[in-house]
Every structure is written in structure tokens, then in C-alpha cells.
Design a protein around this motif. Structure first.
Motif, short mmCIF file in Angstrom:
data_model
loop_
_atom_site.label_atom_id
_atom_site.label_comp_id
_atom_site.label_asym_id
_atom_site.label_seq_id
_atom_site.Cartn_x
_atom_site.Cartn_y
_atom_site.Cartn_z
N ILE A 1 1.08 -1.20 -0.24
CA ILE A 1 0.09 0.30 0.09
C ILE A 1 0.79 1.42 0.02
CG2 ILE A 1 -2.08 1.23 1.28
CD1 ILE A 1 -2.52 -1.47 2.47
N LEU A 2 2.03 1.08 1.13
CA LEU A 2 3.30 2.52 0.98
C LEU A 2 3.25 2.56 0.06
CD1 LEU A 2 3.92 2.41 4.43
CD2 LEU A 2 2.31 3.45 3.48
N SER A 3 4.27 1.47 -1.03
CA SER A 3 4.52 1.55 -2.28
C SER A 3 3.74 2.13 -3.48
CB SER A 3 4.67 -0.54 -3.14
OG SER A 3 5.53 0.54 -4.17
N ASP A 4 2.51 1.89 -3.96
CA ASP A 4 1.40 2.75 -4.37
C ASP A 4 1.39 4.12 -4.00
OD1 ASP A 4 0.60 0.07 -5.22
OD2 ASP A 4 -1.16 0.26 -4.76
N LEU A 5 1.46 4.51 -2.88
CA LEU A 5 1.33 5.29 -1.94
C LEU A 5 2.43 6.12 -2.23
CD1 LEU A 5 -1.05 5.50 1.27
CD2 LEU A 5 -1.75 6.38 -1.02
N ARG A 6 3.72 5.85 -2.62
CA ARG A 6 4.66 6.74 -3.44
C ARG A 6 4.45 6.62 -4.71
NH1 ARG A 6 8.54 4.08 -5.37
NH2 ARG A 6 10.56 5.08 -5.66
N ASN A 7 4.37 5.80 -5.34
CA ASN A 7 4.24 5.80 -6.94
C ASN A 7 3.47 6.89 -7.12
OD1 ASN A 7 6.54 3.79 -6.62
ND2 ASN A 7 4.53 1.76 -6.83
N ALA A 8 2.63 6.74 -6.46
CA ALA A 8 1.52 8.16 -6.65
C ALA A 8 2.08 9.38 -6.37
CB ALA A 8 0.32 8.21 -6.55
N GLY A 9 3.05 9.36 -5.60
CA GLY A 9 3.84 10.90 -5.28
C GLY A 9 3.16 11.42 -3.90
N LEU A 10 2.91 10.94 -3.55
CA LEU A 10 2.14 11.19 -1.72
C LEU A 10 3.70 11.44 -1.27
CD1 LEU A 10 -0.37 12.25 -3.24
CD2 LEU A 10 -0.98 10.05 -1.39
N LEU A 11 4.16 9.88 -0.56
CA LEU A 11 5.26 9.46 -0.10
C LEU A 11 6.83 9.42 -0.90
CD1 LEU A 11 3.52 6.32 1.78
CD2 LEU A 11 3.64 9.23 2.56
N TYR A 12 7.65 9.95 0.36
CA TYR A 12 8.80 9.72 0.02
C TYR A 12 9.25 8.36 0.90
CZ TYR A 12 14.23 10.64 1.97
OH TYR A 12 15.20 10.40 1.74
N SER A 13 10.60 7.92 -0.11
CA SER A 13 10.78 6.09 0.90
C SER A 13 12.28 6.50 1.17
CB SER A 13 10.30 5.44 0.10
OG SER A 13 10.90 5.66 -1.13
N LYS A 14 12.72 6.42 2.32
CA LYS A 14 14.09 5.81 1.60
C LYS A 14 14.54 4.10 2.36
CE LYS A 14 18.16 8.27 4.50
NZ LYS A 14 18.37 9.03 5.46
N LYS A 15 15.25 3.60 1.59
CA LYS A 15 15.97 2.89 1.71
C LYS A 15 16.71 2.50 3.03
CE LYS A 15 15.18 0.46 -2.70
NZ LYS A 15 15.92 -0.43 -3.60
N GLY A 16 16.99 1.13 3.23
CA GLY A 16 18.15 0.87 4.03
C GLY A 16 18.32 0.78 5.94
N ALA A 17 18.75 1.00 6.56
CA ALA A 17 18.87 1.18 7.86
C ALA A 17 18.73 2.43 8.08
CB ALA A 17 20.34 0.84 8.29
N GLY A 18 17.41 3.20 9.16
CA GLY A 18 17.48 3.76 9.02
C GLY A 18 16.76 4.86 8.59
N GLY A 19 16.19 4.37 7.04
CA GLY A 19 14.83 4.28 5.72
C GLY A 19 14.06 4.84 6.71
#
Lengths: 149, 149
Positions: B44-62
Motif C-alpha cells: 500500500i505504501l509503495s502505491d502511495l509512493r508511486n503516486a507521489g504522496l510519499l517519500y521513501s528511503k531504503k536501508g538502515a534508518g529508512g
DNA sequence: TATAATGTATATAGATTTAGTAGTCTTTGA
DNA sequence: TCAAAGACTACTAAATCTATATACATTATA
């Protein structure tokens, strides 16, 4: 989204509304006119009958007709009989209430609070609109079309 | 009725709204706080991210956080991203339109005409209500509770 | 009274959607 | 280099919806 069952139920009631006061209409005729699968419509009309909206007569020359005046049958009743949900959240439904499992405190849920408003807005229209109103809207749309053309 | 996907999406956005301006939040934390299955929330969060609502950061502390101010994210956007239908009939949906197969003439369908009104009533609320509004409603409900007790 | 027309009831099959899970890959920070 | 985190893909299980099938009951009428 309403189920097809609910949609078909409303359409069947509207067509019987046009026939109000006359002899019962046969399932097969309604099914043919509204392009509804006959066997499916059988179940639906049976539900509407058990709910007290329709009179039915078996045997040759039998069929279904409205018991009440189409002015006294409101869409909200139909949705409730066929199980069509009005609310967009289960925790907000008046007649099909279910708790949202994940919810921590329903009483302070802001999401729920918004969707109570949405439900009330929808409910108002559905509770005020009768089968006769639907018939009238249809007539108005047809007349407008003629004027425009 | 909204899907759980849509419900979870809204709830996740609200909790991230409370965290607006701070460091990203981890999926597992949101999942735990809102009692949402983690792997499902991931999608779900991935969809919201692809739609431009969320910023995401991978890895430790992401993690995830809102890109926009919660005042600028409206419920209608969320429903559209997660595919939650607003209209009660497919032929009335603005973004997920589908013809009702059985319908003879959509233009003069009285049923459709009613459900256009229902859609407009719902849409008005959903288009005016932001994630920030949901947060505010939640606060108001909590305060009322304290006053009453 | 026989027959055809019609509704009643129940069961079930097929399709579709939803919800959730598993596994693997990629990125990041310490 | 290792552990923590998200990204991506595929799969499965369950529920629901739609529709059909079958057998039965009732009624009008020839």
C-alpha cells in the motif's frame, strides 16, 4: 459499489412501478425488458416479495406486482433488503455494522467521523427518493432529450 | 464499501501526518501502531509512493514520510490511488467508469440520475476533507471525551 | 382432470476480487 | 561487511458475487 442484485432490484421495481395498478407482470417479461438474467431475477423478486414489497401470484397468468404505491417505496429500503451497503466503512453502517478489526478506539477515530458524514449525505438522498421519483426523473430526461434534439 | 487497502492507506497517511516534518517512519512501526499486516501495508505504501504522496528511503534508518503537507492531501486522492470506488454504480464513476451491461439507454436512466446525485454528495465531502482535517477531527473527539468524563 | 404456465426453494458451480504471504533483490548506514 | 530497511514479483487462500440447474408447488383453463 452496489451489487448487480441491488441494481436489478431497483430496475425491476421501477418497471413494476410503471405498471402499478394493473395485472401482475411475469418474471420473464421483466427479465427480457430490462436485460436481466431470468433465474437471477427470480431470486431477487422472491426476496423483495418476502420483504413485503411485492405481491406474487403463482400459476398461469401469475406474476409480480407492487403492493405499495411507488411513491411509498424508497431506495434505502431496497438497498437494505438486497444487502447493498450504503456506508463506505463497516463501522459506520447502520444496518450492517461491523467493527473495523484493526481499530484501536472507534469513538475517537477521525476516519470514521468523516465517513459518518459521507453516509449521512448519501442516506439523505436514498431515504428521500422513491421509485416514483426515479420514474419521474426518467420522464424528465426523456423530455429534455426531445427538446435538445 | 471501501476495501481494507483504502482504509489502511488513509490510516497510514494520518499517522504519518502526525509525524509530518520529522524523520521517515518504518513500515513495521506503522503496521504495529495501526494493527495492519506489515506485508500488506508494504504494498500500500509503495502505491502511495508511486503516486507521489510519499517519500521513501531504503536501508538502515529508512522509512516513509509525507511529501506534502497533510493539509494538501485530500481523501478523494487516496481513494483514487487505491482504487476505492466513490460511486455506487459503475456507470456513474468519474474515474472508474464502466457501462452497466443491461442498461438500454444510459442517458435517460432514472436510476443513474439518482446515483449521480449520491456520488456528488459523497464526492464533495471527500474532496474537501484533508488528512489534516482527519487529524483535527480525531483531536476534537478526544477532547470531547475528556470533557464528558 | 390434464396440461402448460408460472412462481418457490435449494444447491451448486464458476468467476472475480480481496486480503494476505513468501521470497528475493536492492539500497543504505554503521 | 553486515544488518536493517524498502522494492518488486509472484502466489495462494478465502470470500463474495453472479448465475445456473434442478426439483417442486400452484393456478388457470381447455
Amino acid at each position: 459499489m452496489l451489487s448487480k442484485k441491488t441494481r436489478y432490484a431497483i430496475k425491476a421495481l421501477v418497471i413494476m412501478g410503471k405498471n402499478f395498478g394493473n395485472e401482475p407482470m411475469q418474471i420473464s417479461r421483466i427479465a427480457a425488458e430490462e436485460h436481466i438474467p431470468k433465474k437471477f431475477l427470480e431470486q431477487i423478486l422472491s426476496d423483495l416479495r418476502n420483504a413485503g414489497l411485492l405481491y406474487s401470484k403463482k400459476g398461469a397468468g401469475g406474476g409480480y406486482k407492487l403492493i405499495k404505491d411507488p411513491k411509498e417505496i424508497f431506495l434505502v429500503q431496497v438497498l437494505r433488503i438486497t444487502g447493498g451497503p450504503i456506508a463506505l466503512l463497516p463501522c459506520v453502517s447502520l444496518n450492517f455494522y461491523q467493527r473495523c478489526e484493526e481499530c484501536i478506539d472507534e469513538g475517537t477515530c477521525g476516519v470514521r467521523d468523516v465517513f459518518v458524514d459521507v453516509r449521512n449525505a448519501s442516506l439523505k438522498i436514498l431515504a428521500e427518493t422513491s421509485i416514483a421519483d426515479v420514474m419521474e426523473r426518467e420522464n424528465r430526461l426523456k423530455n429534455n432529450f426531445i427538446e435538445v434534439v
